[in-house]
Design a protein around this motif. Structure first.
Motif, PDB file in Angstrom:
ATOM      1  N   ARG A   1      12.862   3.109   3.153  1.00 38.70           N
ATOM      2  CA  ARG A   1      12.294   2.512   4.360  1.00 38.70           C
ATOM      3  C   ARG A   1      11.513   1.240   4.029  1.00 38.70           C
ATOM      4  O   ARG A   1      11.723   0.191   4.648  1.00 38.70           O
ATOM      5  N   VAL A   2      10.622   1.354   3.027  1.00 38.65           N
ATOM      6  CA  VAL A   2       9.788   0.203   2.688  1.00 38.65           C
ATOM      7  C   VAL A   2      10.641  -0.958   2.196  1.00 38.65           C
ATOM      8  O   VAL A   2      10.436  -2.117   2.582  1.00 38.65           O
TER       9      VAL A   2
ATOM     10  N   SER B   1       0.825  -1.207   0.000  1.00 42.00           N
ATOM     11  CA  SER B   1       0.000   0.000   0.000  1.00 42.00           C
ATOM     12  C   SER B   1       0.856   1.253   0.000  1.00 42.00           C
ATOM     13  O   SER B   1       0.377   2.341  -0.280  1.00 42.00           O
ATOM     14  N   ARG B   2       2.136   1.103   0.326  1.00 34.16           N
ATOM     15  CA  ARG B   2       3.023   2.263   0.327  1.00 34.16           C
ATOM     16  C   ARG B   2       3.559   2.569  -1.067  1.00 34.16           C
ATOM     17  O   ARG B   2       4.338   3.495  -1.242  1.00 34.16           O
ATOM     18  N   SER B   3       3.242   1.750  -2.050  1.00 37.26           N
ATOM     19  CA  SER B   3       3.764   2.006  -3.393  1.00 37.26           C
ATOM     20  C   SER B   3       2.609   2.236  -4.346  1.00 37.26           C
ATOM     21  O   SER B   3       1.453   2.047  -4.002  1.00 37.26           O
TER      22      SER B   3
ATOM     23  N   LEU C   1      14.120 -10.691  -6.433  1.00 38.39           N
ATOM     24  CA  LEU C   1      13.736  -9.964  -7.644  1.00 38.39           C
ATOM     25  C   LEU C   1      12.546  -9.066  -7.350  1.00 38.39           C
ATOM     26  O   LEU C   1      12.442  -7.951  -7.860  1.00 38.39           O
ATOM     27  N   ALA C   2      11.632  -9.565  -6.481  1.00 42.46           N
ATOM     28  CA  ALA C   2      10.491  -8.737  -6.085  1.00 42.46           C
ATOM     29  C   ALA C   2      10.967  -7.487  -5.356  1.00 42.46           C
ATOM     30  O   ALA C   2      10.364  -6.419  -5.478  1.00 42.46           O
ATOM     31  N   TYR C   3      12.073  -7.627  -4.616  1.00 42.67           N
ATOM     32  CA  TYR C   3      12.665  -6.463  -3.947  1.00 42.67           C
ATOM     33  C   TYR C   3      13.031  -5.400  -4.982  1.00 42.67           C
ATOM     34  O   TYR C   3      12.746  -4.211  -4.794  1.00 42.67           O
TER      35      TYR C   3
ATOM     36  N   LEU D   1       9.900  -3.805  -6.204  1.00 45.85           N
ATOM     37  CA  LEU D   1       9.356  -2.915  -5.178  1.00 45.85           C
ATOM     38  C   LEU D   1      10.097  -1.589  -5.182  1.00 45.85           C
ATOM     39  O   LEU D   1       9.502  -0.510  -5.105  1.00 45.85           O
ATOM     40  N   ARG D   2      11.411  -1.656  -5.283  1.00 47.63           N
ATOM     41  CA  ARG D   2      12.195  -0.416  -5.266  1.00 47.63           C
ATOM     42  C   ARG D   2      11.842   0.477  -6.434  1.00 47.63           C
ATOM     43  O   ARG D   2      11.753   1.694  -6.298  1.00 47.63           O
TER      44      ARG D   2
END
Lengths: 218, 219, 48
Positions: B140-141, A149-151, B123-125, B128-129
């Motif tokens: 942070r996330v 939810s933060r993205s 890879l999901a990391y 996400l980035r």
């Protein structure tokens, strides 16, 4: 403690008013099982039963849990932020999602039994594994949905991030269900598979409690 | 001119030694594996390097969460990317090895599946980035997710293969361990190789992080 | 042992490839060190 109670109650009230999760997901489960029954017929072997049951439950969980943080708008988040500590927010979400997941799981189990029959499970192993599995899956997915939810595009991200996180639980659950099919299961095996699930649940919950405050503040 | 030249050259030297010696030494005659045991000096080192990189990124992620310093975020993300690189090398060398010993590039082995899923987590990391724009939030996330991913890595490569009933990999699931079958000459090549690859992994990490910092300064 | 020289050839080829990679790493490191130095100088000038 009081905030957790209130937050869980609020989530249930919302759910009772909208009946979005329960109805939508039950419809999804029923129609999936119906399609499966149309495709391969009523009599299927136990391994297929286990695989189908957990896959369908997993997708139901994705649908049910993924909205838990997405539906909260930014202003409401700020409101919670001032009202309650982050730890009780995440714990309340986890408790709510676990209960929802258990209800959904039981309902889909009933639907499954109606349409597909019930393999001869050893209930002393299957029921605890089922409970722990539901708690673990919903806890892990709660955390993932908080991250997603933060993205920006969180529907796609939810699937990408969530899949690796739930796979170990799923593997253990399938193993436990398979084990519970055997006629005579040694007690040590039952303890081993239950404790594996329990360990993952504890790790997920502890990590979520430690890490959630970093996600929560802006 | 280059800082810390001595340890960088030591790393290169150790790997060079392991490459040459790994081909030249006499290896014990084992069933099924035969001469392919030499791949141990290359394949296993990749996983060791990957583990070290992911461990480093875990340390830097925790550091970031406690201190909020952007420099720690750079280190954490670069060591994850570096670890993914070594993980892919480990998968490739392992697949080639599997083709010649087990007869297939991919087998349904808990260790293999665990490695694949944990690579997916990392890879999901990366995904996400790239999906968060704001810098502090992204750091942070992704640090939070990184800690989860490391937990998965430990579960998949450390716990689940040991719980599994059967595994083709040595040392897991009731299979005899090659570590016990590893004779002294092989150890003399294997340990330097592992240390060398870890050193070079840190060197690559250092170069990547410095490059990122330079780019940041330019912007 | 049969094919003893084959091992030597494999070791040579792999060694040469690896030496190439090592030189590549070394050159990149040197280049980055140079740019870092220049950036530090510029930062020093700006401070003055």
């Amino acid at each position: 403690m009081k905030e957790i109670n209130e937050l869980v109650r609020k989530d249930f009230l919302l759910e009772l008013r909208q009946r979005y999760a329960i109805n939508g997901i039950l419809l999804y489960v029923v129609s999936t099982i119906f399609v499966v029954q149309l495709c391969i017929g009523r009599v299927i072997d136990e391994n297929t039963w286990i695989a189908l049951f957990w896959i369908i439950l997993l997708f139901a969980a994705f649908n049910a849990v993924s909205k838990s943080f997405v539906q909260e708008s930014a202003s409401r988040r700020l409101y919670y932020y001032m009202l309650a500590p982050a730890v009780s927010v995440v714990l309340s979400k986890m408790i709510y999602n676990s209960i929802l997941m258990l209800i959904l799981g039981l309902l889909s189990l009933i639907v499954f039994i109606v349409f597909m029959g019930f393999p001869e499970f050893n209930l002393a192993l299957f029921l605890p594994a089922f409970t722990l599995g539901c708690i673990g899956i919903s806890g892990a997915l709660t955390m993932v949905s908080a991250i997603a939810s933060r993205s920006g595009n969180n529907a796609a991200l939810m699937a990408i991030l969530g899949f690796p996180v739930v796979v170990p639980l799923l593997l253990l659950l399938v193993n436990a269900s398979r084990l519970s099919l055997k006629v005579m299961v040694p007690v040590s095996d039952i303890v081993k598979s239950i404790s594996g699930l329990f360990l993952i649940d504890v790790v997920v919950i502890v990590l979520a409690v430690i890490l959630f405050p970093y996600l929560w503040r802006d | 001119m280059i800082k810390g030249l001595w340890w960088k050259l030591t790393g290169l030297g150790l790997i060079l030694y392991s490459i040459v010696a790994g081909q030249m030494i006499e290896v014990p005659e084992l069933p099924v594996i035969h001469e392919t045991i030499r791949n141990l000096f290359y394949h296993v080192c990749m996983w060791f390097a990957m583990f070290t990189m992911f461990g480093t990124s875990l340390v830097y992620s925790i550091k970031y969460l406690t201190g909020n310093k952007p420099k720690n975020d750079i280190m954490a993300s670069e060591s994850v990317y570096n670890g993914i690189f070594f993980g892919i090398l480990g998968l490739i060398t392992g697949m080639i090895w599997a083709k010649f010993t087990w007869g297939d590039f991919w087998t349904n082995d808990p260790q293999l599946n665990g490695a694949a899923v944990s690579m997916m987590a990392y890879l999901a990391y990366a995904v996400l980035r790239s999906s968060i724009d704001e810098k502090a939030m992204r750091a942070r996330v992704s640090a939070v997710y990184n800690i989860f991913a490391f937990m998965l890595l430990v579960i998949f490569l450390g716990v689940l293969p040991r719980l599994a009933d059967s595994s083709l990999h040595p040392g897991k699931g009731g299979n005899s361990s090659t570590m016990q079958g590893l004779d002294l000459t092989m150890r003399l090549v294997f340990y330097p190789a592992v240390i060398g690859w870890i050193i070079v992994a840190f060197w690559v990490l250092q170069i990547r992080a410095r490059k990122r910092r330079l780019l940041q300064n330019v912007n | 042992m049969v094919g003893e020289d084959k091992y030597l050839v494999v070791a040579m080829v792999m060694g040469i490839i690896f030496i190439g990679l090592g030189i590549y790493l070394y050159l990149i490191d040197r280049k980055i060190s140079r740019i870092e130095q220049r950036q530090d100088e510029i930062a020093g000038l700006n401070k003055k």
